[in-house]
Enzyme design. Structure first.
Site, PDB file in Angstrom:
ATOM      1  N   GLU A 264       0.885  -1.167   0.000  1.00 13.39           N
ATOM      2  CA  GLU A 264       0.000   0.000   0.000  1.00 13.39           C
ATOM      3  C   GLU A 264       0.918   1.210   0.000  1.00 13.39           C
ATOM      4  O   GLU A 264       1.428   1.625   1.024  1.00 13.39           O
ATOM      5  CB  GLU A 264      -0.909  -0.056   1.237  1.00 13.39           C
ATOM      6  CG  GLU A 264      -2.139   0.804   1.118  1.00 13.39           C
ATOM      7  CD  GLU A 264      -2.021   2.069   1.918  1.00 13.39           C
ATOM      8  OE1 GLU A 264      -1.790   3.120   1.281  1.00 13.39           O
ATOM      9  OE2 GLU A 264      -2.155   2.021   3.150  1.00 13.39           O
ATOM     10  N   CYS A 298      -2.091   8.680   2.952  1.00 11.90           N
ATOM     11  CA  CYS A 298      -1.934   8.138   1.596  1.00 11.90           C
ATOM     12  C   CYS A 298      -3.102   8.578   0.742  1.00 11.90           C
ATOM     13  O   CYS A 298      -2.983   8.668  -0.478  1.00 11.90           O
ATOM     14  CB  CYS A 298      -1.953   6.624   1.612  1.00 11.90           C
ATOM     15  SG  CYS A 298      -0.700   5.925   2.606  1.00 11.90           S
TER      16      CYS A 298
HETATM   17  C1  UN1 Z   1      -2.918   5.700   5.077  1.00 11.55           C
HETATM   18  O1  UN1 Z   1      -2.796   6.909   4.926  1.00 11.55           O
HETATM   19  O2  UN1 Z   1      -1.918   4.944   5.001  1.00 11.55           O
HETATM   20  O3  UN1 Z   1      -8.810   6.171   4.156  1.00 11.55           O
HETATM   21  C2  UN1 Z   1      -4.165   5.026   5.435  1.00 11.55           C
HETATM   22  C3  UN1 Z   1      -8.146   6.776   4.999  1.00 11.55           C
HETATM   23  C4  UN1 Z   1      -7.780   6.031   6.246  1.00 11.55           C
HETATM   24  C5  UN1 Z   1      -6.534   5.232   6.080  1.00 11.55           C
HETATM   25  C6  UN1 Z   1      -5.377   5.928   5.466  1.00 11.55           C
HETATM   26  N1  UN1 Z   1      -8.860   5.164   6.587  1.00 11.55           N
HETATM   27  O4  UN1 Z   1      -7.795   7.923   4.860  1.00 11.55           O
END
Ligand code: UN1
Length: 511
Positions: A264, A298
């Protein structure tokens, strides 16, 4: 909660060792990391990192525990995970506050992150009774076919600083119901969060008489621990969250030994705003997506692709919101945006702004460091809006900071083309009240991302859905839906209950 209360409640000390598999914390290196608050610069404590020998000890315990743990019926493993969820509920305030203290996201988001852990535990409890495979029709008379899922082994988890507790929980909750043991290498920027999580599960596991090694943590260097973990043939699955650069290395190394990965990695998430959008909703979602977590998700919104007729009004309103952002201590309820993780992140922010300007970008808001908080540190920045073309190199790269690039479009086809024209493919969204536009965005010719939304933003996904992306985001899926399958090995079985031997495809083989 203040630091002393948080530390007390979570069993943390000013000096700790970085390795644990259930019993005492240990570490035998001379390599000590000083953990500083991103907000005040205050020294939170010192952690001795794990050595190669410590890693070996952890892996031995993990492998031993797997042999026992896989024999426990999955619903009973689910019961353990239920108790982990309960323990997290009891520690939600303390753990959420620790996330804010060590990582710098605002408290409501720190608490939200712990809620995400609780949610995945609840999800996994139910799933533990439904690790199911189909029964299939056999072409041979008197035969039946079926598929089963078995525990896989030790799962290696590598996580980033920005979700220092939730990403571990997405992986462990599923891995544990699947019968796997876990070895976690957390980010060295947020080791206390990892230590606190391990302390919480240790109590639950101990109370249930589980052997040491079902859950393990190794705080250590990438070159010592990370490299060992990805090269370790005893680890059939490595689940890693982080940069695309890091993910490519992990993919190569694990792939070369034909191990499996869930990757990821970076996102470059865009929100398309149509002239047919509910502007209030589009504004709120853009604001949270781009400024929330100081742009360090992310899934943060990195690009706004706005229909030209509504562009000027939209930008004006967005700037209006940016002007009101309260920047400061993430534990203060009035704060909307905390610091970036460290001064290196601020440098990346400044470099990206400089590059954008050199590549034809125009700063519409922000673009500067803003000293804030008690010690007026250089870890705070202004959230930033830059008008620039999608093809500019800086727009093609993920910068982990609150910078959003804005651009115009005329027709939806053009917006989708711009949207997909980046190397990453994690999250995406469109704001429109036109059903046809929304459905087009979700169709095969729409968004090329792992997550595509209509009339909500790019960040803040729920755990019920599979989470992950395409292209340079890495292709793995974590969290909900059928992501549990990645943590198990699949087996196809054919059973002959009729007694007579039949060969498939009508082959005859007799003397
Ligand atoms: C991340 O930034 O690695 O959808 C995960 C989202 C959160 C998870 C982010 N539930 O923004």
């Amino acid at each position: 909660m203040n630091k002393a209360q948080i530390f007390r409640e979570l069993g943390l000390k000013a000096k700790m060792d970085g390795a644990n598999c259930g019993g005492e914390w240990f570490a035998s290196s001379n390599d000590i990391i000083e953990v500083h608050s991103p907000t005040t610069g205050e020294l939170l404590g010192k952690i001795t990192q794990a050595s190669a020998a410590d890693y070996a000890k952890v892996m031995k315990a993990s492998q031993k525990a797997f042999v026992e743990f896989r024999a426990m019926p999955a619903p009973l493993r689910g019961e353990i995970v239920r108790q982990v969820g309960e323990a997290l509920r009891a520690k939600k305030d303390a753990l959420g506050s620790l996330v804010s203290l060590e990582m710098g996201k605002i408290l409501t988001e720190g608490l939200g992150e712990v809620q995400e852990m609780i949610d995945i535990c609840d999800f996994a409890v139910g799933q533990s009774r439904f690790l199911s495979g189909p029964t299939l029709q056999s072409e041979r008379p008197g035969h039946r076919m079926m598929e089963q899922w078995h525990p896989l082994g030790t799962v290696g988890i590598i996580s980033a600083f920005n979700f220092p507790v939730a990403v571990w929980a997405w992986n462990t909750a599923l891995a544990w119901i699947a019968g796997d043991t876990c070895v976690w290498k957390p980010s060295s920027k947020t080791p206390y969060c990892a230590i606190a999580c391990q302390n919480i599960v240790n109590e639950v596991f101990k109370a249930n008489g589980l052997s040491e090694g079902v859950s393990a943590v190794v705080v250590g260097r990438g070159s010592t621990i990370g490299e060992r973990l990805i090269n370790d043939k005893r680890i059939p699955l490595v689940s890693a969250t982080g940069s695309t650069r890091m993910g490519k290395r992990i993919g190569e190394v694990v792939g070369a030994r034909l191990g499996r990965t869930i990757l990821e990695l970076g996102g470059n998430n865009a929100l398309i705003i149509s002239e047919k959008a509910d502007m209030k909703g589009a504004l709120a979602s853009s604001f949270f997506g781009a400024v929330g977590t100081a742009g360090q998700r992310c899934t943060s919104t990195r690009r706004l692709i706005i229909q030209e007729k509504v562009y000027n009004t939209f930008i004006k309103k967005l700037v209006g919101l940016y002007e009101k952002v309260n920047i400061g201590d993430p534990l203060d309820p009035k704060t909307l945006m905390g610091p970036l993780i460290d001064e290196g992140a601020v440098e990346d922010y400044e470099n990206a702004i400089k590059a954008a300007q050199e590549q034809g970008g125009k700063v519409l808001y922000g673009g500067k460091v803003k000293r804030a908080g008690k010690n007026r540190r250089r870890t705070f920045v202004l959230p930033t809006i830059i008008e620039i073309a999608n093809k500019a190199q800086i727009v093609q790269d993920e910068t982990f900071a609150p910078i959003v690039y804005v651009m115009k479009y005329k027709k939806l086809d053009q917006a989708i083309k711009l949207h997909n024209d980046v190397p990453q493919g994690l999250s995406s969204a469109i704001y429109t009240d036109s059903m046809s536009e929304g459905e087009t965005f979700l169709s095969y010719k729409g968004s090329d991302c792992g997550i595509a939304n209509v009339n909500i933003g790019t960040s803040g996904a729920e755990i019920g859905g599979a989470f992950g992306g395409e292209k340079e985001t890495g292709g793995g899926r974590e969290s909900g839906s059928d992501a549990w399958k990645a943590y198990m090995r699949r087996q196809t079985n054919t059973l002959n209950w009729g007694g007579e031997v039949h060969l498939a495809q009508g082959v005859k083989f007799d003397v």
